[in-house]
Design a protein around this motif. Structure first.
Motif, PDB file in Angstrom:
ATOM      1  N   UNK A 155      -1.617  45.472 101.696  1.00 40.47           N
ATOM      2  CA  UNK A 155      -0.966  46.440 102.580  1.00 40.47           C
ATOM      3  C   UNK A 155      -1.492  47.842 102.278  1.00 40.47           C
ATOM      4  N   UNK A 156      -2.011  48.492 103.287  1.00 37.43           N
ATOM      5  CA  UNK A 156      -2.547  49.859 103.137  1.00 37.43           C
ATOM      6  C   UNK A 156      -1.866  50.784 104.153  1.00 37.43           C
ATOM      7  N   UNK A 157      -0.705  51.323 103.780  1.00 39.77           N
ATOM      8  CA  UNK A 157       0.006  52.183 104.727  1.00 39.77           C
ATOM      9  C   UNK A 157      -0.766  53.481 104.994  1.00 39.77           C
ATOM     10  N   UNK A 158      -0.539  54.043 106.164  1.00 45.17           N
ATOM     11  CA  UNK A 158      -1.192  55.299 106.543  1.00 45.17           C
ATOM     12  C   UNK A 158      -0.490  56.449 105.810  1.00 45.17           C
ATOM     13  N   UNK A 159      -1.204  57.126 104.897  1.00 50.45           N
ATOM     14  CA  UNK A 159      -0.628  58.212 104.084  1.00 50.45           C
ATOM     15  C   UNK A 159      -1.062  59.594 104.553  1.00 50.45           C
ATOM     16  N   UNK A 160      -1.626  59.621 105.750  1.00 57.28           N
ATOM     17  CA  UNK A 160      -2.198  60.881 106.245  1.00 57.28           C
ATOM     18  C   UNK A 160      -1.165  62.019 106.253  1.00 57.28           C
ATOM     19  N   UNK A 161       0.034  61.732 106.682  1.00 55.35           N
ATOM     20  CA  UNK A 161       1.050  62.797 106.816  1.00 55.35           C
ATOM     21  C   UNK A 161       1.853  63.010 105.541  1.00 55.35           C
ATOM     22  N   UNK A 162       1.502  62.287 104.470  1.00 57.01           N
ATOM     23  CA  UNK A 162       2.267  62.385 103.220  1.00 57.01           C
ATOM     24  C   UNK A 162       1.505  63.172 102.163  1.00 57.01           C
ATOM     25  N   UNK A 163       2.270  63.698 101.211  1.00 59.19           N
ATOM     26  CA  UNK A 163       1.685  64.359 100.049  1.00 59.19           C
ATOM     27  C   UNK A 163       2.224  63.664  98.802  1.00 59.19           C
TER      28      UNK A 163
END
Length: 461
Positions: free
Chosen positions: A146-154
């Protein structure tokens, strides 16, 4: 002739060891990834060994108990064991004990993690070749990381030192020796890889052939050699065939082989090979149909034909065990050794040996196989070059008819004061011809029970 009995005996003792309990990931890998490749018997054997390892009261076991638990014969057990060995799931060790003879130690290996399984092209190819592309894609999705999208996270994860502070260096130094010992105690053998027969390929010869086809030697690093070894082991491809297949995936500009393209070529070739084998099987089925129709036309009953089918599809030991079960009897050690010797030394095919067993235990209604009696019949049949079960059945019936039509010896001696010169025309083992099973219903019931037992041995419902 080498047989399973040369490698292991039912009364041989074994122990089971495993470094750590089976992990959840290892269990999932076994069921979904390994099982299609190794088969149900091998999977059941692995779990059987796990059960032995977890037994709190015993640590030594006899192979016969495992055979009974899995309801399989010794040849099937050995094949299942080797399936585990070949996939790196089991290591086997032996020793000679002065009291118990040959003993085994089975070390269970942890299945590789599903992610590592798919990262390894060899394992992936084995699974793909076994279950096909559609099911393979399903398994890939099932174990996809599982590779969640972390673009909007810090990321705000706290560090170890921030939470626990600095280590006490003096305390660490004082305990360094004991900590090192603990570390060494937990060093276990790494996961074993596939056990491939690397000697199947003559690499020097393959290099020479490849050079003639403008395939550069730089292709043949360790991973590519392992890949080719797998093809040779799995499909029986020799050096010339491997090079021919590589020519369909080589770049003419630099002589490099596109490995993914080669995989596609290999799978296509394997599909063609399977189709040819299926065609051969169909031809054999047609030939068998003609053969059985001929037998019907020459006086063989449906029960006879059923016996022929069972005799030629069963191993003698399984056939003997099936009859013994039907008679509520058991296979004795002398019978086991007698049958082993007969299979190894006599020129009789297994199907004819099965008819011999059937004749002695069912037709003659004996309780066990007596060595001299069995060897006498086997010798007679060998000299007569009886090579098929139908020949054996016909030969026995011809002799029985001949014995019935002859006047008894007592009558001859009663009518003649002088003892006549005995002219031997029948083997000594042809006696009591009235014991032949004549009732078709009885014979049909016997055949049905034999077939039911042998189907259970194969894992059929």
């Amino acid at each position: 002739m080498h047989s399973a009995w040369d490698e292991v005996q039912p009364n041989n003792i074994y122990q089971v060891t495993k470094s750590f309990p089976l992990t959840e990931e290892g269990n999932n890998g076994l069921v979904y990834l390994y099982q299609p490749i190794i088969g149900q018997n091998a999977l059941a054997l692995y779990y059987g060994f796990i059960g032995d390892k977890e037994d709190q009261y015993e640590n030594e076991f006899a192979h016969i108990d495992m055979l009974d638990a899995l309801n399989i014969g010794l040849p099937d057990f050995l094949q299942a064991r080797k399936q585990l060995e070949g996939m790196g799931l089991l290591s086997v060790f032996t020793k000679e004990d002065p009291e118990f003879g040959k003993m085994f130690l089975y070390r269970l290996e942890e299945p590789i993690h599903p992610q590592d399984f798919f990262r390894d092209e060899t394992y992936s190819f084995l699974l793909l070749n076994t279950i096909g592309e559609r099911k393979f894609r399903q398994m890939v999705r099932r174990f996809q990381p599982e590779n969640p999208d972390l673009t909007a996270y810090q990321e705000v994860t706290s560090g170890f030192r921030e939470v626990y502070g600095a280590l006490d260096e003096r305390l660490f130094i004082r305990n360094a020796q004991s900590l090192e010992k603990v570390s060494q105690d937990y060093q276990v053998p790494s996961n074993k890889q596939l056990q491939l027969d690397e000697g199947q390929i003559d690499w020097d010869f393959l290099y020479q052939l490849a050079q003639r086809k403008f395939i550069v030697k730089e292709n043949f690093d360790d991973s590519f050699k392992q890949q080719l070894t797998l093809y040779a082991n799995l499909f029986g491809f020799d050096e010339m065939k491997l090079v021919d297949l590589m020519t369909e995936a080589v770049s003419l500009s630099d002589g490099k082989v596109d490995r993914k393209a080669l995989d596609k070529v290999i799978r296509k070739q394997a599909t063609v090979k399977k189709e040819k084998q299926a065609d051969n099987h169909d031809e054999q089925s047609d030939e068998q149909t003609r053969r059985f129709n001929t037998l019907r036309q020459t006086g063989f009953s449906e029960n006879d034909i059923q016996l022929v089918k069972i005799a030629q599809s069963s191993a003698p030991m399984d056939f003997l065990q099936a009859i013994k079960n039907e008679k509520h009897n058991f296979v004795t050690d002398p019978e086991t050794w007698l049958l082993k010797t007969l299979v190894e030394r006599s020129p009789l095919p297994n199907s004819v040996i099965n008819v011999l067993i059937h004749y002695i235990l069912v037709v003659k209604k004996n309780s066990f196989l007596q060595s001299n009696f069995v060897n006498q019949i086997a010798t007679d049949w060998s000299e007569l070059e009886i090579n098929s079960p139908e020949q054996a059945i016909k030969h026995v019936r011809d002799l029985v008819k001949e014995a019935k039509s002859k006047p008894s010896k007592k009558k001859n001696y009663a009518n003649n004061k002088q003892q006549p010169i005995r002219k031997e025309s029948l083997p000594d083992w042809v006696d009591k011809p009235n014991e032949e099973v004549e009732d078709p219903a009885v014979q049909e019931e016997i055949n049905k029970k034999l077939q039911d037992y042998l189907k259970r041995k194969e894992g059929e419902s």
